[in-house]
Write a protein that holds these residues in place. Structure first.
Motif, short mmCIF file in Angstrom:
data_model
loop_
_atom_site.label_atom_id
_atom_site.label_comp_id
_atom_site.label_asym_id
_atom_site.label_seq_id
_atom_site.Cartn_x
_atom_site.Cartn_y
_atom_site.Cartn_z
N ALA A 72 0.82 -1.22 0.00
CA ALA A 72 0.00 0.00 0.00
C ALA A 72 0.85 1.26 0.00
N LYS A 73 2.04 1.20 0.57
CA LYS A 73 2.95 2.36 0.54
C LYS A 73 3.40 2.64 -0.89
N ILE A 74 3.59 1.60 -1.66
CA ILE A 74 4.06 1.74 -3.05
C ILE A 74 2.90 2.13 -3.97
N ASP A 75 1.77 1.46 -3.81
CA ASP A 75 0.60 1.69 -4.66
C ASP A 75 -0.65 1.64 -3.78
N PRO A 76 -1.12 2.79 -3.34
CA PRO A 76 -2.29 2.81 -2.45
C PRO A 76 -3.53 2.15 -3.06
N GLN A 77 -3.63 2.07 -4.38
CA GLN A 77 -4.77 1.42 -5.03
C GLN A 77 -4.45 -0.01 -5.48
N TRP A 78 -3.51 -0.66 -4.83
CA TRP A 78 -3.06 -1.97 -5.30
C TRP A 78 -4.17 -3.01 -5.32
N ARG A 79 -5.09 -2.95 -4.38
CA ARG A 79 -6.16 -3.94 -4.36
C ARG A 79 -7.07 -3.78 -5.59
N GLU A 80 -7.40 -2.54 -5.92
CA GLU A 80 -8.22 -2.28 -7.10
C GLU A 80 -7.48 -2.67 -8.38
N HIS A 81 -6.20 -2.34 -8.43
CA HIS A 81 -5.39 -2.69 -9.60
C HIS A 81 -5.31 -4.21 -9.76
N ASN A 82 -5.21 -4.91 -8.66
CA ASN A 82 -5.17 -6.37 -8.72
C ASN A 82 -6.49 -6.93 -9.26
N GLN A 83 -7.62 -6.38 -8.80
CA GLN A 83 -8.92 -6.82 -9.30
C GLN A 83 -9.06 -6.53 -10.80
N GLU A 84 -8.60 -5.35 -11.23
CA GLU A 84 -8.65 -5.01 -12.65
C GLU A 84 -7.83 -5.98 -13.49
N ARG A 85 -6.67 -6.34 -12.98
CA ARG A 85 -5.80 -7.26 -13.72
C ARG A 85 -6.47 -8.61 -13.89
N TRP A 86 -7.14 -9.09 -12.86
CA TRP A 86 -7.79 -10.39 -12.95
C TRP A 86 -9.14 -10.33 -13.66
N ALA A 87 -9.72 -9.14 -13.78
CA ALA A 87 -11.01 -9.01 -14.45
C ALA A 87 -10.88 -9.24 -15.96
N GLY A 88 -9.74 -8.89 -16.52
CA GLY A 88 -9.50 -9.13 -17.94
C GLY A 88 -9.16 -10.58 -18.19
N ARG A 89 -9.51 -11.08 -19.35
CA ARG A 89 -9.19 -12.46 -19.69
C ARG A 89 -8.41 -12.50 -20.99
N PRO A 90 -7.26 -13.05 -21.04
CA PRO A 90 -6.53 -13.57 -19.89
C PRO A 90 -5.96 -12.43 -19.05
N ALA A 91 -5.70 -12.71 -17.78
CA ALA A 91 -5.11 -11.70 -16.91
C ALA A 91 -3.77 -11.27 -17.49
N ASP A 92 -3.49 -9.97 -17.39
CA ASP A 92 -2.27 -9.44 -17.99
C ASP A 92 -1.91 -8.14 -17.29
N ILE A 93 -0.76 -7.64 -17.61
CA ILE A 93 -0.38 -6.29 -17.20
C ILE A 93 -0.29 -5.46 -18.46
N THR A 94 -0.53 -4.18 -18.31
CA THR A 94 -0.47 -3.28 -19.46
C THR A 94 0.88 -2.59 -19.45
N CYS A 95 1.54 -2.61 -20.60
CA CYS A 95 2.84 -1.94 -20.73
C CYS A 95 2.62 -0.57 -21.35
N SER A 96 3.32 0.41 -20.84
CA SER A 96 3.21 1.75 -21.40
C SER A 96 4.59 2.23 -21.82
N GLY A 97 4.61 3.33 -22.50
CA GLY A 97 5.89 3.86 -22.94
C GLY A 97 6.28 3.27 -24.28
N THR A 98 7.55 3.31 -24.59
CA THR A 98 8.01 2.81 -25.88
C THR A 98 8.07 1.30 -25.86
N ASP A 99 7.81 0.71 -26.99
CA ASP A 99 7.83 -0.73 -27.15
C ASP A 99 9.20 -1.15 -27.68
#
Length: 106
Positions: A72-99
């Protein structure tokens, strides 16, 4: 080794790992969302090992508490972010910036 000593040492290890993730966020190498995910995954392994070694799922409770606090010190919304990650199928992380793959293949 005494269970309390093991738990205390592993709490310090989790805090040290969390500190490294926080430093990576501060220098712009990781997003808070990614750092929190990495910390939770690291902590999950630690808590599972403690539960197996001491043959009790409750043995790791103090570590889990510290893990959630440090996350929570690093990411105060970590619980919501975790739910969002698992809500998508398949679960994934989103990459930003340059590819980097596109840069290499361009």
């Amino acid at each position: 080794m005494d269970e309390k000593i093991v738990i205390d040492r592993l709490i310090l290890e989790v805090k040290e790992y969390a500190s490294g993730r926080a430093k990576d966020v501060a220098r712009g190498a990781e997003t808070p969302r990614l750092a929190a995910l990495l910390l939770q995954k690291y902590g999950s392994g630690v808590t599972k090992a403690v539960s197996l070694i001491f043959d009790s799922p409750r043995a790791a409770d103090p570590i889990s508490k510290v893990l959630d606090e440090e996350t929570a010190k690093i990411d105060p919304q970590w619980r919501e972010h975790n739910q969002e990650r698992w809500a998508g199928r398949p679960a994934d992380i989103t990459c930003s910036g340059t590819d980097p793959i596109k840069k290499v293949n361009s």
